[in-house]
Write a protein that holds these residues in place. Structure first.
Motif, PDB file in Angstrom:
ATOM      1  N   LEU A 143      41.879 -39.850 -14.080  1.00 26.68           N
ATOM      2  CA  LEU A 143      43.220 -40.428 -14.246  1.00 26.68           C
ATOM      3  C   LEU A 143      43.386 -41.176 -15.568  1.00 26.68           C
ATOM      4  O   LEU A 143      44.493 -41.269 -16.089  1.00 26.68           O
ATOM      5  N   ARG A 144      42.314 -41.707 -16.097  1.00 26.23           N
ATOM      6  CA  ARG A 144      42.446 -42.523 -17.313  1.00 26.23           C
ATOM      7  C   ARG A 144      42.992 -41.730 -18.487  1.00 26.23           C
ATOM      8  O   ARG A 144      43.563 -42.299 -19.417  1.00 26.23           O
ATOM      9  N   GLY A 145      42.858 -40.410 -18.435  1.00 28.98           N
ATOM     10  CA  GLY A 145      43.430 -39.560 -19.484  1.00 28.98           C
ATOM     11  C   GLY A 145      44.822 -39.065 -19.139  1.00 28.98           C
ATOM     12  O   GLY A 145      45.378 -38.219 -19.840  1.00 28.98           O
ATOM     13  N   GLY A 146      45.418 -39.583 -18.043  1.00 27.13           N
ATOM     14  CA  GLY A 146      46.761 -39.167 -17.648  1.00 27.13           C
ATOM     15  C   GLY A 146      46.797 -37.770 -17.057  1.00 27.13           C
ATOM     16  O   GLY A 146      47.812 -37.078 -17.142  1.00 27.13           O
ATOM     17  N   ASN A 147      45.688 -37.351 -16.431  1.00 23.29           N
ATOM     18  CA  ASN A 147      45.594 -36.019 -15.846  1.00 23.29           C
ATOM     19  C   ASN A 147      45.933 -36.048 -14.359  1.00 23.29           C
ATOM     20  O   ASN A 147      45.705 -37.051 -13.684  1.00 23.29           O
ATOM     21  N   PRO A 148      46.428 -34.935 -13.818  1.00 21.02           N
ATOM     22  CA  PRO A 148      46.876 -34.926 -12.425  1.00 21.02           C
ATOM     23  C   PRO A 148      45.736 -34.923 -11.409  1.00 21.02           C
ATOM     24  O   PRO A 148      44.695 -34.292 -11.611  1.00 21.02           O
ATOM     25  N   VAL A 149      45.979 -35.656 -10.319  1.00 19.38           N
ATOM     26  CA  VAL A 149      45.091 -35.698  -9.162  1.00 19.38           C
ATOM     27  C   VAL A 149      45.892 -35.211  -7.972  1.00 19.38           C
ATOM     28  O   VAL A 149      47.017 -35.661  -7.735  1.00 19.38           O
ATOM     29  N   LEU A 150      45.322 -34.281  -7.218  1.00 16.22           N
ATOM     30  CA  LEU A 150      45.978 -33.705  -6.047  1.00 16.22           C
ATOM     31  C   LEU A 150      45.172 -34.083  -4.808  1.00 16.22           C
ATOM     32  O   LEU A 150      43.976 -33.773  -4.733  1.00 16.22           O
ATOM     33  N   ILE A 151      45.819 -34.739  -3.859  1.00 12.70           N
ATOM     34  CA  ILE A 151      45.154 -35.206  -2.642  1.00 12.70           C
ATOM     35  C   ILE A 151      45.501 -34.295  -1.476  1.00 12.70           C
ATOM     36  O   ILE A 151      46.676 -34.085  -1.178  1.00 12.70           O
ATOM     37  N   ALA A 152      44.464 -33.765  -0.825  1.00 12.40           N
ATOM     38  CA  ALA A 152      44.616 -32.998   0.419  1.00 12.40           C
ATOM     39  C   ALA A 152      44.074 -33.886   1.536  1.00 12.40           C
ATOM     40  O   ALA A 152      42.875 -33.946   1.792  1.00 12.40           O
ATOM     41  N   LEU A 153      44.964 -34.609   2.151  1.00 11.56           N
ATOM     42  CA  LEU A 153      44.622 -35.649   3.115  1.00 11.56           C
ATOM     43  C   LEU A 153      44.068 -35.077   4.415  1.00 11.56           C
ATOM     44  O   LEU A 153      44.498 -34.027   4.880  1.00 11.56           O
ATOM     45  N   ALA A 154      43.126 -35.792   5.010  1.00 13.74           N
ATOM     46  CA  ALA A 154      42.630 -35.492   6.353  1.00 13.74           C
ATOM     47  C   ALA A 154      42.167 -36.812   6.954  1.00 13.74           C
ATOM     48  O   ALA A 154      41.069 -37.283   6.665  1.00 13.74           O
ATOM     49  N   THR A 155      43.037 -37.441   7.739  1.00 12.19           N
ATOM     50  CA  THR A 155      42.700 -38.748   8.302  1.00 12.19           C
ATOM     51  C   THR A 155      43.356 -38.937   9.659  1.00 12.19           C
ATOM     52  O   THR A 155      44.505 -38.541   9.865  1.00 12.19           O
ATOM     53  N   ASN A 156      42.629 -39.558  10.560  1.00 18.48           N
ATOM     54  CA  ASN A 156      43.147 -39.819  11.905  1.00 18.48           C
ATOM     55  C   ASN A 156      44.132 -40.976  11.948  1.00 18.48           C
ATOM     56  O   ASN A 156      44.776 -41.191  12.967  1.00 18.48           O
ATOM     57  N   ASP A 157      44.253 -41.734  10.849  1.00 20.27           N
ATOM     58  CA  ASP A 157      45.170 -42.882  10.861  1.00 20.27           C
ATOM     59  C   ASP A 157      46.250 -42.794   9.789  1.00 20.27           C
ATOM     60  O   ASP A 157      46.751 -43.790   9.307  1.00 20.27           O
ATOM     61  N   GLY A 158      46.641 -41.569   9.433  1.00 24.49           N
ATOM     62  CA  GLY A 158      47.647 -41.377   8.390  1.00 24.49           C
ATOM     63  C   GLY A 158      48.998 -41.997   8.704  1.00 24.49           C
ATOM     64  O   GLY A 158      49.708 -42.437   7.806  1.00 24.49           O
ATOM     65  N   LEU A 159      49.366 -42.019   9.976  1.00 30.80           N
ATOM     66  CA  LEU A 159      50.625 -42.666  10.378  1.00 30.80           C
ATOM     67  C   LEU A 159      50.359 -44.045  10.976  1.00 30.80           C
ATOM     68  O   LEU A 159      51.228 -44.623  11.613  1.00 30.80           O
ATOM     69  N   GLY A 160      49.161 -44.547  10.751  1.00 26.27           N
ATOM     70  CA  GLY A 160      48.775 -45.883  11.194  1.00 26.27           C
ATOM     71  C   GLY A 160      48.402 -46.718   9.980  1.00 26.27           C
ATOM     72  O   GLY A 160      49.184 -46.874   9.038  1.00 26.27           O
ATOM     73  N   ALA A 161      47.153 -47.186   9.958  1.00 20.57           N
ATOM     74  CA  ALA A 161      46.696 -48.076   8.894  1.00 20.57           C
ATOM     75  C   ALA A 161      46.764 -47.438   7.506  1.00 20.57           C
ATOM     76  O   ALA A 161      46.993 -48.132   6.514  1.00 20.57           O
ATOM     77  N   SER A 162      46.573 -46.120   7.409  1.00 21.58           N
ATOM     78  CA  SER A 162      46.586 -45.471   6.087  1.00 21.58           C
ATOM     79  C   SER A 162      47.985 -45.172   5.553  1.00 21.58           C
ATOM     80  O   SER A 162      48.127 -44.774   4.403  1.00 21.58           O
TER      81      SER A 162
END
Length: 193
Positions: free
Chosen positions: A118-137
């Motif tokens: 990221l420090r070079g302004g390049n893209p990061v793509l997140i493919a999420l997998a979490t049991n608390d995505g609509l909770g704490a995350s």
């Protein structure tokens, strides 16, 4: 001028039930002409689970990519300065890694690779997998969705009855999401059914 392969840093975190999807995604990327640099969080790299032995998973990934997996903070740090990737994908990205990224914590190979890229302004793509995505995350999803250069593979609830807070990326949308992120766009719709 020859056509240059897009270099993908592919970070795998410890959502162990999703690692098989990640390996399939690496193979699909390679078959589509992408060059893949494998990176694993410490936990994903070293943990045997009911989904597979760590050594077997490592061997599959290194055989597919023909590259050694980056799995330490020290080895991940040069990713940005040496411009090793055009895009970095975190697939699967756990709620733990998501929280660390949202909080600016850099204590694993996964988070260091991301910070360095990221420090070079390049893209990061997140493919999420979490049991608390609509909770704490949820707050971390919102924070990162509003962060420049960070994009998400569209996500869905994977079992709204038994795990109502659980979210997982639609791995079938990974390649179109890469194309969008490289153009600075978030793939839509963000939530898929």
């Amino acid at each position: 001028m020859e056509n240059k392969k897009i270099r993908v840093g592919f970070v795998i975190c410890g959502s162990f039930c999703t690692i098989a999807k990640a390996i399939e995604s690496i193979e699909a990327l390679q078959n589509a002409g992408y060059e893949v640099l494998p990176i694993m969080s410490d936990t994903a790299y070293a943990t045997d689970t009911r989904f597979g032995a760590a050594a077997d998973i490592i061997a599959k990934i290194e055989n597919l990519t023909q590259k050694k997996i980056i799995h330490t903070i020290e080895a991940a740090e040069p990713i940005g300065p040496k411009k090793l990737c055009d895009i970095l994908i975190i697939a699967p990205c756990t709620g733990n890694t998501l929280g660390k990224l949202a909080g600016g914590i850099t204590d694993t190979a996964a988070t260091m690779a991301t910070k360095s890229h990221l420090r070079g302004g390049n893209p990061v793509l997140i493919a999420l997998a979490t049991n608390d995505g609509l909770g704490a995350s949820a707050q971390n999803i919102a924070a990162l969705k509003n962060t420049k250069h960070i994009f998400f593979v569209p996500i869905r609830q994977d079992d709204c009855i038994e795990k109502p807070n659980s979210l997982v990326a639609d791995f079938d949308l990974l390649i179109p999401s890469i194309e969008d992120a490289l153009q600075g766009k978030q793939s839509q719709p963000f939530f898929v059914v």
